[in-house]
Design an enzyme around this catalytic site. Structure first.
Site, short mmCIF file in Angstrom:
data_model
loop_
_atom_site.label_atom_id
_atom_site.label_comp_id
_atom_site.label_asym_id
_atom_site.label_seq_id
_atom_site.Cartn_x
_atom_site.Cartn_y
_atom_site.Cartn_z
CG ASN A 9 21.13 41.33 -142.24
OD1 ASN A 9 20.77 40.15 -142.21
ND2 ASN A 9 20.90 42.12 -143.28
CD1 TRP A 10 24.50 37.53 -137.95
CD2 TRP A 10 24.15 35.36 -137.55
NE1 TRP A 10 24.91 37.27 -136.67
CE2 TRP A 10 24.70 35.94 -136.38
CE3 TRP A 10 23.83 33.99 -137.53
CZ2 TRP A 10 24.95 35.20 -135.22
CZ3 TRP A 10 24.08 33.26 -136.37
CH2 TRP A 10 24.63 33.86 -135.24
CE LYS A 11 23.64 41.59 -145.69
NZ LYS A 11 23.93 42.45 -146.82
CG HIS A 95 18.02 44.18 -145.93
ND1 HIS A 95 18.63 43.93 -147.14
CD2 HIS A 95 19.02 44.47 -145.06
CE1 HIS A 95 19.94 44.07 -146.99
NE2 HIS A 95 20.20 44.40 -145.74
CD GLU A 97 21.09 41.86 -149.10
OE1 GLU A 97 20.80 40.97 -148.28
OE2 GLU A 97 22.20 42.46 -149.09
CD GLU A 167 21.16 48.14 -143.99
OE1 GLU A 167 22.01 47.76 -143.21
OE2 GLU A 167 20.53 47.38 -144.74
N GLY A 173 27.52 45.59 -148.69
CA GLY A 173 28.32 44.47 -149.18
C GLY A 173 29.32 44.87 -150.26
CB SER A 212 30.71 48.61 -146.32
OG SER A 212 30.30 47.90 -147.48
N GLY A 233 26.26 43.82 -141.66
CA GLY A 233 26.11 42.55 -142.38
C GLY A 233 27.36 41.71 -142.24
P1 PGA Z 1 27.08 44.91 -145.06
O1 PGA Z 1 25.48 44.67 -145.02
O2 PGA Z 1 27.49 45.35 -143.70
O3 PGA Z 1 27.65 43.56 -145.41
O4 PGA Z 1 27.34 45.95 -146.11
C1 PGA Z 1 24.64 45.50 -144.28
C2 PGA Z 1 23.22 45.03 -144.42
O5 PGA Z 1 22.83 44.61 -145.51
O6 PGA Z 1 22.42 45.09 -143.47
#
Ligand code: PGA
Length: 250
Positions: A9-11, A95, A97, A167, A173, A212, A233
């Protein structure tokens, strides 16, 4: 046997130049094949170009979000049929976010899940609790609410072609990963919840852990019986690190 899946997931990161280098390195790194399926989810604007660069490759393309509507006057939205048109096979829905920053609720996420499937794509449904919810002992009930909302609207049969990603919000993150036991406990709960409606689908659905994930912790997380890969991510933005995570899923 469930084939592991590792999704990046490149966000909201990347540029045409950086993406081209990342994709080139991933293709090179996977030249000799991988025991896991690999999916990359770049921002919408880059999907088409990356899709072209992936032509004939084993890496699959996914979106980070999709509209619940197929078309219409919805300024700024991107529909699931459009995602399919540019070569996506998957779309992430729900997600954390999106849930937290953009106030997407369970009902909307369930509609997105259905829209994604209607377009012939595989939804990657994200669920997970916040730190306060975990500390209050509410992890299972939060998951029940988030997953139950989609099961109720889409029906369990829809999970025949879906992926669920656990998640925990406190691990995304933050550099703080769920322990393999914590991940396993919640994954088993998710599989059990699906099994109570359809045991066969529960047995075949892939459950990804996200939060993470790094090369340094992937092996022990992926070794858990109900962890079928990861939604990665930050660590998916660096080819070498992402390739080591893919290797860990093999
Ligand atoms: P992260 O994000 O690996 O940077 O913790 C995971 C995600 O939000 O899908």
């Amino acid at each position: 046997m469930r084939t592991p899946l590792v999704a990046g997931n490149w966000k909201m990161y990347g540029s045409r130049e950086r993406n081209a280098a990342l994709i080139r390195d991933l293709i090179l790194g996977l030249e000799n094949g991988a025991a896991a399926e690999v999916l990359v989810c770049p921002p919408f604007i880059f999907l088409h170009e990356i899709g072209r660069n992936l032509g004939g490759q084993k890496i699959r393309l996914g979106a980070q979000n999709a509209s619940a509507e197929d078309e219409g006057a919805f300024t700024g939205e991107v529909s699931a049929p459009m995602l399919r048109d540019v070569g996506c096979s998957h779309a992430i829905v729900g997600h954390s976010e999106r849930r937290i920053l953009f106030r997407e609720d369970d009902r909307l996420i369930a509609r997105k899940f259905v829209a994604v499937q209607r377009a012939g794509l595989t939804p990657v449904l994200c669920v997970g609790e916040s730190l306060e919810e975990r500390e209050a002992g509410r992890t299972a009930s939060v998951i029940d609410g988030q997953l139950g909302a989609v099961l109720d609207v889409a029906g369990v049969a829809a999970f025949h072609d879906a992926v669920v990603a656990y998640e925990p919000v406190w691990a995304i993150g933050t550099g703080r990963t769920a322990s393999p036991d914590q991940a396993q406990e919640t994954h088993a709960h998710i599989r059990g919840m699906i099994a109570s409606r359809d045991a066969k689908i529960a047995d075949s659905i892939r459950l990804l852990y996200g939060g993470s994930v790094k090369a340094a912790n992937a092996t022990e997380l992926f070794a858990m019986p109900d962890v079928d890969g990861g939604l990665v991510g930050g660590a998916s933005l660096e080819a070498g690190e992402f390739l080591r995570i893919i290797e860990a899923a093999a």
